[in-house]
Design a protein around this motif. Structure first.
Motif, PDB file in Angstrom:
ATOM      1  N   ASN A   3       0.816  -1.216   0.000  1.00 10.09           N
ATOM      2  CA  ASN A   3       0.000   0.000   0.000  1.00 10.09           C
ATOM      3  C   ASN A   3       0.847   1.262   0.000  1.00 10.09           C
ATOM      4  OD1 ASN A   3      -3.117  -0.282   0.171  1.00 10.09           O
ATOM      5  ND2 ASN A   3      -2.320  -2.014   1.354  1.00 10.09           N
ATOM      6  N   TRP A   4       2.005   1.226   0.645  1.00  9.00           N
ATOM      7  CA  TRP A   4       2.893   2.405   0.588  1.00  9.00           C
ATOM      8  C   TRP A   4       3.448   2.589  -0.820  1.00  9.00           C
ATOM      9  CZ3 TRP A   4       3.582   6.593   3.483  1.00  9.00           C
ATOM     10  CH2 TRP A   4       3.070   6.572   4.778  1.00  9.00           C
ATOM     11  N   LEU A   5       3.762   1.481  -1.485  1.00  7.63           N
ATOM     12  CA  LEU A   5       4.221   1.593  -2.879  1.00  7.63           C
ATOM     13  C   LEU A   5       3.118   2.223  -3.722  1.00  7.63           C
ATOM     14  CD1 LEU A   5       5.936  -1.907  -3.244  1.00  7.63           C
ATOM     15  CD2 LEU A   5       7.058   0.285  -3.680  1.00  7.63           C
ATOM     16  N   TRP A   6       1.893   1.797  -3.477  1.00  4.79           N
ATOM     17  CA  TRP A   6       0.739   2.301  -4.222  1.00  4.79           C
ATOM     18  C   TRP A   6       0.525   3.800  -3.972  1.00  4.79           C
ATOM     19  CZ3 TRP A   6      -3.329  -0.920  -6.569  1.00  4.79           C
ATOM     20  CH2 TRP A   6      -4.395  -0.158  -7.056  1.00  4.79           C
ATOM     21  N   LEU A   7       0.414   4.142  -2.687  1.00  5.68           N
ATOM     22  CA  LEU A   7       0.067   5.529  -2.343  1.00  5.68           C
ATOM     23  C   LEU A   7       1.128   6.539  -2.728  1.00  5.68           C
ATOM     24  CD1 LEU A   7      -2.456   6.751  -1.092  1.00  5.68           C
ATOM     25  CD2 LEU A   7      -2.385   4.293  -0.918  1.00  5.68           C
ATOM     26  N   SER A   8       2.381   6.096  -2.742  1.00  2.24           N
ATOM     27  CA  SER A   8       3.459   7.036  -3.093  1.00  2.24           C
ATOM     28  C   SER A   8       3.661   7.085  -4.608  1.00  2.24           C
ATOM     29  CB  SER A   8       4.755   6.628  -2.395  1.00  2.24           C
ATOM     30  OG  SER A   8       5.162   5.335  -2.830  1.00  2.24           O
ATOM     31  N   CYS A   9       2.782   6.388  -5.351  1.00  9.05           N
ATOM     32  CA  CYS A   9       2.904   6.299  -6.818  1.00  9.05           C
ATOM     33  C   CYS A   9       4.257   5.738  -7.220  1.00  9.05           C
ATOM     34  CB  CYS A   9       2.676   7.660  -7.491  1.00  9.05           C
ATOM     35  SG  CYS A   9       0.950   8.056  -7.651  1.00  9.05           S
ATOM     36  N   SER A  10       4.771   4.839  -6.381  1.00 14.75           N
ATOM     37  CA  SER A  10       6.040   4.194  -6.715  1.00 14.75           C
ATOM     38  C   SER A  10       5.788   2.920  -7.507  1.00 14.75           C
ATOM     39  CB  SER A  10       6.796   3.825  -5.431  1.00 14.75           C
ATOM     40  OG  SER A  10       7.151   4.986  -4.733  1.00 14.75           O
ATOM     41  N   SER A  11       4.597   2.351  -7.339  1.00 10.70           N
ATOM     42  CA  SER A  11       4.251   1.142  -8.085  1.00 10.70           C
ATOM     43  C   SER A  11       2.733   0.989  -8.092  1.00 10.70           C
ATOM     44  CB  SER A  11       4.894  -0.071  -7.413  1.00 10.70           C
ATOM     45  OG  SER A  11       4.920  -1.157  -8.329  1.00 10.70           O
ATOM     46  N   PHE A  12       2.221   0.207  -8.977  1.00  9.26           N
ATOM     47  CA  PHE A  12       0.794  -0.158  -9.096  1.00  9.26           C
ATOM     48  C   PHE A  12      -0.104   0.995  -9.559  1.00  9.26           C
ATOM     49  CE2 PHE A  12       2.347  -2.672  -5.346  1.00  9.26           C
ATOM     50  CZ  PHE A  12       2.461  -3.888  -6.005  1.00  9.26           C
ATOM     51  N   PHE A  13       0.070   2.155  -8.985  1.00  5.94           N
ATOM     52  CA  PHE A  13      -0.792   3.317  -9.254  1.00  5.94           C
ATOM     53  C   PHE A  13       0.117   4.489  -9.613  1.00  5.94           C
ATOM     54  CE2 PHE A  13      -2.887   7.183  -7.629  1.00  5.94           C
ATOM     55  CZ  PHE A  13      -4.096   7.115  -8.302  1.00  5.94           C
ATOM     56  N   TYR A  14      -0.200   5.129 -10.759  1.00  3.23           N
ATOM     57  CA  TYR A  14       0.769   6.113 -11.268  1.00  3.23           C
ATOM     58  C   TYR A  14       0.202   7.516 -11.476  1.00  3.23           C
ATOM     59  CZ  TYR A  14       3.201   1.744 -11.888  1.00  3.23           C
ATOM     60  OH  TYR A  14       3.775   0.528 -11.642  1.00  3.23           O
TER      61      TYR A  14
END
Ligand SMILES: Cc1cc2nc3c(=O)[nH]c(=O)nc-3n(C[C@H](O)[C@H](O)[C@H](O)COP(=O)(O)OP(=O)(O)OC[C@H]3O[C@@H](n4cnc5c(N)ncnc54)[C@H](O)[C@@H]3O)c2cc1C
Length: 389
Positions: free
Chosen positions: A255-266
């Motif tokens: 979820n941190w990867l997602w929220l920081s737009c580092s992965s999954f969500f851009y």
């Protein structure tokens, strides 16, 4: 090797995960009254439950800790209570929940029980299916209640198959972003002293309860990273890991990867406003008043932006900004613009080399300058339902 699904690689989108995973198997029905023996020594030792101080949490307030009584009996009781309201279960849509609801939270609050193994996720999944069977209609993944459990397994699968999943460096699915160093801003965020009451109330709830609603987690994770402070997601992840009662390695990092737009969500241009996002659910600021007593008497029109209240109003509310409650650590409009610019630059350079192979080479529509809605990956309004969760 050829019979491995997806060539043995973890699927990087939720939908492809769901397609590959198929229907979860039935839960194990056998009930155990003693711990089954594993291995051949035939012996096991039971340890007493350690005290919080022994686990290094002596500094955490015990005020609200009884909120989560441990154990399977409690987990099953809570699960049954949640599933009792069949209409609520059938109509559950995660993005529509109210993150400020604290007297009766908008979701099941079963995460601590799932995390500690007090509740079997398979059993929970099949109990939800039973409710669906007796309902005329029900929502579907990713927003439905079963869809939430699938998010859990999605992150488990990706994290297992991704080297250095919990780091930016050496993690092939993680955007390489030159995050800023600022201990002062980080500590203000961690300790709920940013001067933005919505953000601070959430961080105080985290410290006191060890749990907050998913969209509240979105707000503070976005604020720390790509929204306002531009601080490394790993630092926020560490704080969550320590303070969340449902802290789970795969889910938290995912979820941190997602929220920081580092992965999954851009879509890094979509930033949660620390002012208007919470206000839309809780215009009176009851959630803020509960977790930040200093703001208890602040009039409704200033509760999300108390620094804009005239001094006479602050005096009457017995809360002088800068003395009884902090001034904002950054100006949201300026800080979020700077964050977008920095993200744009980082994305552009990771297109040239490194970064996420899943999107490398694609024309990144998200790095184009768009008219920015003031806040928010508000998933209920998202034009990309697949990303909503
Ligand atoms: C930055 C960030 C960090 C997070 N860290 C954690 C963590 O360490 N541990 C954790 O359990 N959840 C984490 N979550 C996911 C989510 O916020 C919680 O699972 C959820 O809020 C727990 O409340 P609930 O049990 O009422 O959820 P419900 O909505 O009732 O969902 C039921 C269960 O589905 C699972 N689930 C729900 N949402 C997600 C999700 N987005 N990803 C994976 N599984 C999900 C959880 O096991 C949850 O208990 C994080 C989210 C964010 C944005």
């Amino acid at each position: 090797m050829s019979n491995l699904k997806n060539g043995g690689r973890p699927p990087l989108t939720y939908q492809s995960f769901v397609n590959i995973a198929g229907e979860p198997p039935e839960p194990v029905v056998e009930e155990y009254s003693v711990i089954p023996l594993i291995g051949d020594t035939g012996e096991y030792e039971l340890f007493p439950v350690p005290k919080l101080e022994e686990l290094g949490y002596g500094d955490i307030s015990q005020e609200d800790v009884p909120l989560f009584r441990g154990g399977e009996t409690e987990a099953l009781k809570r699960m049954r209570e949640s599933l009792q309201d069949k209409e609520w279960v059938a109509k559950f849509e995660k993005p529509k929940g109210d993150p400020s609801a604290f007297l009766k939270p908008a979701t099941t609050v079963l995460s601590p029980y799932l995390k500690f193994g007090c509740l079997s996720s398979r059993y929970f999944y099949h109990c939800i299916q039973d409710v669906y069977m007796s309902s005329k209609m029900h929502t579907k993944p990713p927003v439905s209640l079963t869809g939430q459990l699938l998010w859990r397994d999605f992150f488990y699968t990706v994290s297992f198959g991704t080297p250095n999943f919990d780091h930016m460096k050496g993690n092939k699915i993680c955007k390489q972003i030159p995050w800023k160093e600022s201990e002062e801003l980080f500590v203000a965020w961690r300790d709920g002293r940013t001067g933005y009451p919505w953000i601070d109330a959430i961080m105080i709830q985290l410290r006191r309860w060890g749990w907050m609603h998913h969209l509240a987690r979105h707000s503070v994770a976005c604020f720390l990273t790509r929204g306002d402070l531009f601080i490394h997601w790993e630092k926020g992840r560490d704080v969550f890991e320590r303070l969340l009662i449902d802290s789970d390695w795969a889910i938290n990092n995912g979820n941190w990867l997602w929220l920081s737009c580092s992965s999954f969500f851009y879509q890094y241009h979509r930033i949660y406003s620390p002012i208007s996002f919470g206000k839309k659910y809780d215009p009176n600021g009851d959630y803020i008043r509960h977790f930040i007593p200093a703001l208890k008497h602040m009039p409704r029109e200033y509760i999300y932006e108390p620094w804009t209240a005239p001094l006479s109003v602050q005096e009457k509310a017995r809360c002088i900004i800068g003395r009884d409650y902090p001034k904002p650590v950054v100006d949201h409009a300026a800080a979020s613009k700077e964050c977008r610019d920095r993200m744009g630059e980082a994305y552009a350079s990771s297109r040239l080399g490194g970064g996420d192979p899943a999107i490398k080479g694609k024309k990144a529509s998200n790095s184009r300058q768009r008219k920015v809605s003031e806040y928010a990956p508000d998933p209920s309004k998202s034009k990309q339902p697949k990303k909503s969760r």
